[in-house]
Enzyme design. Structure first.
Site, PDB file in Angstrom:
ATOM      1  N   SER A 193     -16.553   5.946 -33.762  1.00 44.62           N
ATOM      2  CA  SER A 193     -15.718   5.802 -32.570  1.00 44.62           C
ATOM      3  C   SER A 193     -14.288   6.195 -32.916  1.00 44.62           C
ATOM      4  CB  SER A 193     -15.800   4.362 -32.044  1.00 44.62           C
ATOM      5  OG  SER A 193     -15.040   4.216 -30.863  1.00 44.62           O
ATOM      6  N   THR A 194     -13.340   5.267 -32.828  1.00 41.77           N
ATOM      7  CA  THR A 194     -11.934   5.574 -33.077  1.00 41.77           C
ATOM      8  C   THR A 194     -11.738   6.142 -34.481  1.00 41.77           C
ATOM      9  OG1 THR A 194     -11.362   3.714 -31.650  1.00 41.77           O
ATOM     10  CG2 THR A 194      -9.606   4.619 -33.032  1.00 41.77           C
ATOM     11  N   HIS A 220     -18.326   8.025 -29.660  1.00 39.18           N
ATOM     12  CA  HIS A 220     -17.827   7.607 -28.350  1.00 39.18           C
ATOM     13  C   HIS A 220     -16.892   8.682 -27.797  1.00 39.18           C
ATOM     14  CE1 HIS A 220     -18.466   3.155 -29.714  1.00 39.18           C
ATOM     15  NE2 HIS A 220     -19.594   3.764 -29.441  1.00 39.18           N
ATOM     16  N   MET A 311     -13.642   1.071 -33.357  1.00 41.51           N
ATOM     17  CA  MET A 311     -13.302  -0.266 -32.893  1.00 41.51           C
ATOM     18  C   MET A 311     -14.531  -0.952 -32.321  1.00 41.51           C
ATOM     19  SD  MET A 311     -11.251   0.540 -29.356  1.00 41.51           S
ATOM     20  CE  MET A 311     -12.080   1.268 -27.945  1.00 41.51           C
ATOM     21  N   ASP A 314     -20.059  -1.884 -31.818  1.00 35.82           N
ATOM     22  CA  ASP A 314     -21.202  -1.061 -31.424  1.00 35.82           C
ATOM     23  C   ASP A 314     -21.941  -0.586 -32.669  1.00 35.82           C
ATOM     24  OD1 ASP A 314     -22.907   0.306 -29.668  1.00 35.82           O
ATOM     25  OD2 ASP A 314     -21.768   2.159 -29.915  1.00 35.82           O
TER      26      ASP A 314
END
Length: 371
Positions: A193-194, A220, A311, A314
């Site tokens: 993700s991030t 994401h 973050m 997930d």
């Protein structure tokens, strides 16, 4: 984590997150500034274009810079390197429109050192996507702000060189399981993700010539961005990479990216294939890492799961399913993660076989795929 970075992180947790908002639209600046303020985030400065941002950034010292891409008098991608140089304590969140051109620019910004990106609603601020955008923006600003300042400003992805990295005592304690007796992976599933795009560029640039497994990625990202992301992965890795299609058969050595707005799963049968789903989001995400990991458990010990910077948590429930199937799970360490949320959640649950710095993780993956 160094003592200086740990101290800065602790101070960040005590003080409000300071944000700088750079956008040429006065309506957008006012709206986002109000949302941030209502969320307890200090809007330290606003700027109407790149030149205005450069003139203010050293004085206001923001934790987060929300940077629009297209602006008069020098746009976001043009001033990004100089912003990172003038504000080494800041993390940059790119604000992009949902267009192919903006997606390409955003990928370049992530390579240059931006931490993450958020896509503005395509229907304007009166459309249905405004509430989702607001929630995603606040979550990302909060996660990046709480992560503290970067320990060291990363080089552009194309120029990143391997470096010696060390694990914390807690991570070293987790990193004790030998994987040498496990069978070679027949499928690799990756969640991020991030900070994930840049981490993936670095990780997959180390792939060997022969790969006896498909590699599936749940990053994401919104629609439009994932197809462009796959193009950049192909160039960075030198491997076939594309946005996955429903019913597509799996091919060894190919990288498959989950399409924005859809979950990706795999089916193991005579000829394994991809199944895309419009099921509800998990952990606010679609695509989510969980469906991909759960479905890859069908490969048992021949599956390898990797979780990179991101973050939230997930991938945690999917990792549990992989672990129950005796699959191996390796996660990125805190020192090299932009946000140690997703990998940290798995490590703290005792589900990670290894916790590795990004360069060592890349070497590990390459060695596994060469077996």
């Amino acid at each position: 984590m160094t003592k200086a970075r740990k101290r800065a992180s602790e101070e960040t947790q005590d003080a409000p997150i300071r944000a700088m908002l750079v956008d040429d639209s006065g309506v957008t600046r006012a709206l986002i500034a109000r949302w941030l303020t209502e969320a307890g985030i200090d809007v330290a400065a606003t700027a109407r274009d790149g030149m205005d941002a450069l003139s203010q950034v050293e004085m206001c010292r923001p934790d987060i810079i929300i940077l629009d891409i297209e602006m008069p008098r020098r746009g976001g991608i043009e001033i990004l390197p100089e912003l990172l140089q003038r504000a080494p304590q800041s993390r940059v969140l790119m604000a992009s429109s949902l267009t192919t051109r903006s997606a390409h620019i955003t990928m370049e910004a992530l390579k240059l050192g931006a931490s993450d990106a958020v896509a503005k609603p395509s229907s304007g601020w009166a459309g249905r996507g405004t509430r989702e955008f607001r929630g995603e923006l606040i979550r990302k600003v909060t996660a990046l702000g709480k992560a503290g300042p970067p320990e060291e400003r990363p080089a552009p992805a194309e120029e990143t060189a391997p470096a010696e990295e060390t694990l914390s005592a807690a991570e070293e304690a987790i990193s004790t399981v030998s994987l040498s007796d496990a069978p070679p992976p027949r499928i690799v599933v990756i969640g991020s993700s991030t900070g994930g795009p840049k981490a993936l560029f670095e990780l997959l640039a180390r792939l060997p010539e022969t790969i006896n497994a498909p590699i599936l990625i749940a990053q994401h990202m919104p629609p439009t961005f994932t197809s462009i992301f796959a193009e950049h992965l192909a160039r960075m890795s030198g491997r076939p990479a594309r946005e996955a299609e429903d019913g597509e058969p799996l091919r060894d050595g190919t990288l498959y990216v989950a399409p924005g707005g859809r979950h990706m799963e795999v089916r193991r049968c005579d000829r394994p294939f991809i199944r895309l789903s419009d099921a509800p989001p998990e952990n606010f995400c679609r695509p989510s890492v969980n469906p991909l990991f759960r479905s890859a458990a069908a490969w048992g010990e021949e599956a390898l799961g990797i979780v990179l910077t991101g973050m939230g948590s997930d991938g945690l429930s999917g990792a549990r399913t992989l672990r129950e199937a005796r699959a191996r799970i390796v996660v990125q360490d805190a020192a090299t993660s932009v946000v140690w949320g997703m990998p940290g959640a798995i490590a703290r649950e005792g589900l990670a076989d290894e916790v590795l710095p990004l360069t060592k993780l890349g070497a590990f993956l390459a060695a596994e795929l060469e077996r």
